[in-house]
Design a protein around this motif. Sequence first.
Motif, PDB file in Angstrom:
ATOM      1  N   LYS A  75     -65.284 -22.463 -57.995  1.00  0.00           N
ATOM      2  CA  LYS A  75     -66.377 -23.538 -57.378  1.00  0.00           C
ATOM      3  C   LYS A  75     -66.676 -22.923 -55.823  1.00  0.00           C
ATOM      4  N   GLY A  76     -66.266 -21.727 -55.377  1.00  0.00           N
ATOM      5  CA  GLY A  76     -66.543 -21.386 -54.238  1.00  0.00           C
ATOM      6  C   GLY A  76     -65.625 -21.409 -53.127  1.00  0.00           C
ATOM      7  N   LEU A  77     -64.479 -22.206 -53.149  1.00  0.00           N
ATOM      8  CA  LEU A  77     -63.816 -22.576 -52.144  1.00  0.00           C
ATOM      9  C   LEU A  77     -63.054 -21.389 -51.692  1.00  0.00           C
ATOM     10  N   PRO A  78     -62.464 -21.320 -50.217  1.00  0.00           N
ATOM     11  CA  PRO A  78     -61.674 -20.350 -49.819  1.00  0.00           C
ATOM     12  C   PRO A  78     -60.175 -20.497 -50.094  1.00  0.00           C
ATOM     13  N   VAL A  79     -59.729 -20.125 -51.428  1.00  0.00           N
ATOM     14  CA  VAL A  79     -58.401 -20.430 -51.485  1.00  0.00           C
ATOM     15  C   VAL A  79     -57.958 -19.120 -52.088  1.00  0.00           C
ATOM     16  N   PRO A  80     -56.601 -18.771 -52.181  1.00  0.00           N
ATOM     17  CA  PRO A  80     -56.042 -17.450 -52.550  1.00  0.00           C
ATOM     18  C   PRO A  80     -55.544 -17.514 -54.147  1.00  0.00           C
ATOM     19  N   PRO A  81     -56.385 -17.202 -55.166  1.00  0.00           N
ATOM     20  CA  PRO A  81     -55.778 -17.067 -56.628  1.00  0.00           C
ATOM     21  C   PRO A  81     -55.034 -15.945 -56.797  1.00  0.00           C
ATOM     22  N   ALA A  82     -54.060 -15.991 -57.690  1.00  0.00           N
ATOM     23  CA  ALA A  82     -53.197 -15.265 -58.026  1.00  0.00           C
ATOM     24  C   ALA A  82     -54.100 -13.826 -58.738  1.00  0.00           C
ATOM     25  N   VAL A  83     -53.365 -12.563 -58.626  1.00  0.00           N
ATOM     26  CA  VAL A  83     -53.875 -11.411 -58.891  1.00  0.00           C
ATOM     27  C   VAL A  83     -53.279 -11.107 -60.367  1.00  0.00           C
ATOM     28  N   PRO A  84     -54.381 -11.088 -61.434  1.00  0.00           N
ATOM     29  CA  PRO A  84     -53.584 -10.626 -62.492  1.00  0.00           C
ATOM     30  C   PRO A  84     -53.323  -9.336 -62.755  1.00  0.00           C
ATOM     31  N   ASP A  85     -52.397  -9.230 -63.517  1.00  0.00           N
ATOM     32  CA  ASP A  85     -51.650  -7.642 -63.832  1.00  0.00           C
ATOM     33  C   ASP A  85     -52.773  -6.851 -64.661  1.00  0.00           C
ATOM     34  N   LYS A  86     -52.397  -5.727 -65.029  1.00  0.00           N
ATOM     35  CA  LYS A  86     -53.378  -4.999 -65.877  1.00  0.00           C
ATOM     36  C   LYS A  86     -53.544  -5.670 -67.244  1.00  0.00           C
ATOM     37  N   SER A  87     -52.583  -6.590 -67.684  1.00  0.00           N
ATOM     38  CA  SER A  87     -52.773  -7.215 -69.201  1.00  0.00           C
ATOM     39  C   SER A  87     -53.273  -8.586 -68.832  1.00  0.00           C
ATOM     40  N   GLY A  88     -53.635  -9.090 -67.454  1.00  0.00           N
ATOM     41  CA  GLY A  88     -54.274 -10.392 -67.267  1.00  0.00           C
ATOM     42  C   GLY A  88     -53.227 -11.328 -66.998  1.00  0.00           C
ATOM     43  N   GLU A  89     -51.961 -10.997 -66.851  1.00  0.00           N
ATOM     44  CA  GLU A  89     -50.954 -12.111 -66.770  1.00  0.00           C
ATOM     45  C   GLU A  89     -50.850 -12.456 -65.031  1.00  0.00           C
ATOM     46  N   GLU A  90     -50.654 -13.474 -64.796  1.00  0.00           N
ATOM     47  CA  GLU A  90     -50.787 -13.845 -63.157  1.00  0.00           C
ATOM     48  C   GLU A  90     -49.155 -14.348 -62.863  1.00  0.00           C
ATOM     49  N   ALA A 120     -64.173 -29.292 -39.159  1.00  0.00           N
ATOM     50  CA  ALA A 120     -64.201 -28.291 -40.227  1.00  0.00           C
ATOM     51  C   ALA A 120     -62.966 -28.356 -41.382  1.00  0.00           C
ATOM     52  N   ALA A 121     -61.743 -28.511 -40.729  1.00  0.00           N
ATOM     53  CA  ALA A 121     -60.898 -28.743 -41.603  1.00  0.00           C
ATOM     54  C   ALA A 121     -60.646 -29.841 -42.688  1.00  0.00           C
ATOM     55  N   GLY A 122     -61.124 -30.921 -41.871  1.00  0.00           N
ATOM     56  CA  GLY A 122     -61.373 -32.289 -42.697  1.00  0.00           C
ATOM     57  C   GLY A 122     -62.466 -32.240 -43.521  1.00  0.00           C
ATOM     58  N   ARG A 123     -63.570 -31.535 -43.403  1.00  0.00           N
ATOM     59  CA  ARG A 123     -64.704 -31.383 -44.180  1.00  0.00           C
ATOM     60  C   ARG A 123     -64.168 -30.572 -45.598  1.00  0.00           C
ATOM     61  N   ALA A 124     -63.449 -29.285 -45.241  1.00  0.00           N
ATOM     62  CA  ALA A 124     -62.738 -28.729 -46.295  1.00  0.00           C
ATOM     63  C   ALA A 124     -61.995 -29.396 -47.198  1.00  0.00           C
ATOM     64  N   LEU A 125     -61.228 -30.265 -46.636  1.00  0.00           N
ATOM     65  CA  LEU A 125     -60.389 -31.024 -47.778  1.00  0.00           C
ATOM     66  C   LEU A 125     -61.438 -31.828 -48.613  1.00  0.00           C
ATOM     67  N   VAL A 213     -63.556 -22.413 -41.710  1.00  0.00           N
ATOM     68  CA  VAL A 213     -62.214 -22.573 -42.403  1.00  0.00           C
ATOM     69  C   VAL A 213     -62.550 -21.386 -43.428  1.00  0.00           C
ATOM     70  N   THR A 214     -61.647 -20.225 -43.232  1.00  0.00           N
ATOM     71  CA  THR A 214     -61.523 -19.093 -44.131  1.00  0.00           C
ATOM     72  C   THR A 214     -60.653 -19.085 -45.227  1.00  0.00           C
ATOM     73  N   GLY A 215     -59.646 -20.119 -45.234  1.00  0.00           N
ATOM     74  CA  GLY A 215     -58.507 -20.250 -46.300  1.00  0.00           C
ATOM     75  C   GLY A 215     -57.906 -21.633 -46.493  1.00  0.00           C
ATOM     76  N   LEU A 216     -57.649 -22.005 -47.530  1.00  0.00           N
ATOM     77  CA  LEU A 216     -56.681 -23.096 -47.823  1.00  0.00           C
ATOM     78  C   LEU A 216     -55.536 -22.592 -48.552  1.00  0.00           C
ATOM     79  N   ILE A 217     -54.320 -22.897 -48.271  1.00  0.00           N
ATOM     80  CA  ILE A 217     -53.157 -21.769 -48.813  1.00  0.00           C
ATOM     81  C   ILE A 217     -52.165 -22.913 -49.161  1.00  0.00           C
ATOM     82  N   ASP A 218     -51.009 -22.250 -49.697  1.00  0.00           N
ATOM     83  CA  ASP A 218     -49.845 -22.970 -50.032  1.00  0.00           C
ATOM     84  C   ASP A 218     -50.022 -24.078 -51.041  1.00  0.00           C
ATOM     85  N   PHE A 219     -50.340 -24.125 -52.080  1.00  0.00           N
ATOM     86  CA  PHE A 219     -50.694 -25.519 -52.938  1.00  0.00           C
ATOM     87  C   PHE A 219     -49.596 -25.643 -53.765  1.00  0.00           C
TER      88      PHE A 219
END
Length: 328
Positions: A75-90, A120-125, A213-219
């Motif tokens: 959705k374009g939000l600044p969150v840190p998804p996991a990096v999949p490995d070479k077989s696509g597993e996270e 800015a943080a309130g709007r990000a939430l 806001v450049t990142g929302l982390i620790d979910f």
Amino acid sequence: MAVYTEVSSEALIEFLARFDVGELVSSKGIAEGVENSNYLVETTQGRFILTLYEKRVDAADLPYFMALLDHLADKGLPVPPAVPDKSGEEIHELCGRPACLIRFLPGVSVTRPTSGQAQAAGRALAEMHRAVADFSRDRENTMGQPTWRPLFERCGDSLDRIAPGLQADLGRAIEDVAANWHRFETGEKTELDRCAIHADLFPDNVLMLGDRVTGLIDFYFACTDFRLYDLAVMHAAWAFDATGTSFDKSIGDALVDGYTTLFPLSVDEQAAFGDLAVGACVRFTLSRAWDWLNTPEDAVVTRKDPLAFWRRVKIYDPDLAAKLPTLS
């Protein structure tokens, strides 16, 4: 974030070989936080966060967290998804722990936010809450109101080692909050929207560059619960100093102003906000008390003062605070 599990360079090099991220340059343990073991990892292709999930995070919940992060990233939000490995597993295993390699986000967490940063943080939430409107997965709040009494009982009279009288007073507060929560759950008091929430959006879980806001982390507390509770947690975390004794109304107001650009608060929601904020104070008093009493002495971790959130109750519910001597 913290370091409970040590990862050797040899183990990390072998782990990184599963990914297409280059070769290890350096790694450093991150001491902040209390939940998982975290390392800042630099490779020849960039920076990453390596997270090993400790006992409080159930490995069975990781697919929910990863799906939520992927959804928000799409959705374009600044969150840190996991990096999949070479077989696509996270999701992987490292040193006997479930582990993920997480994308590194730029920015810093602020310790003394300005009104502009709070807005800015309130709007990000709010943008996060808007983005999860079509997120179909559910997860129970494992630190939600029904869990507070059992956690309180597990702490027992050890609470009085933190502050004399804390056990009795916290028990009274839990009963008061539980009565209000029952009215919210049944719709007797007011009907509150539910959605996927962060449930832990403290300043150190928001990365910023200036007022952006450049990142929302620790979910890793994310769950399905009252949408307004998420804002109450954030308000209690942002609008006070570290000791919980100084309340900055301008920061709290800016946070709410940013949030209400997308989700204006109804009259009923405004009336419920104080009760939800007291609940947030009780929740973090309890979890911090448990960690304070049970953190291993050899853990590389920063313990947090349980009383810092206990003192906040005075602002949100002066009538309740008057009944609780340890708050004075």
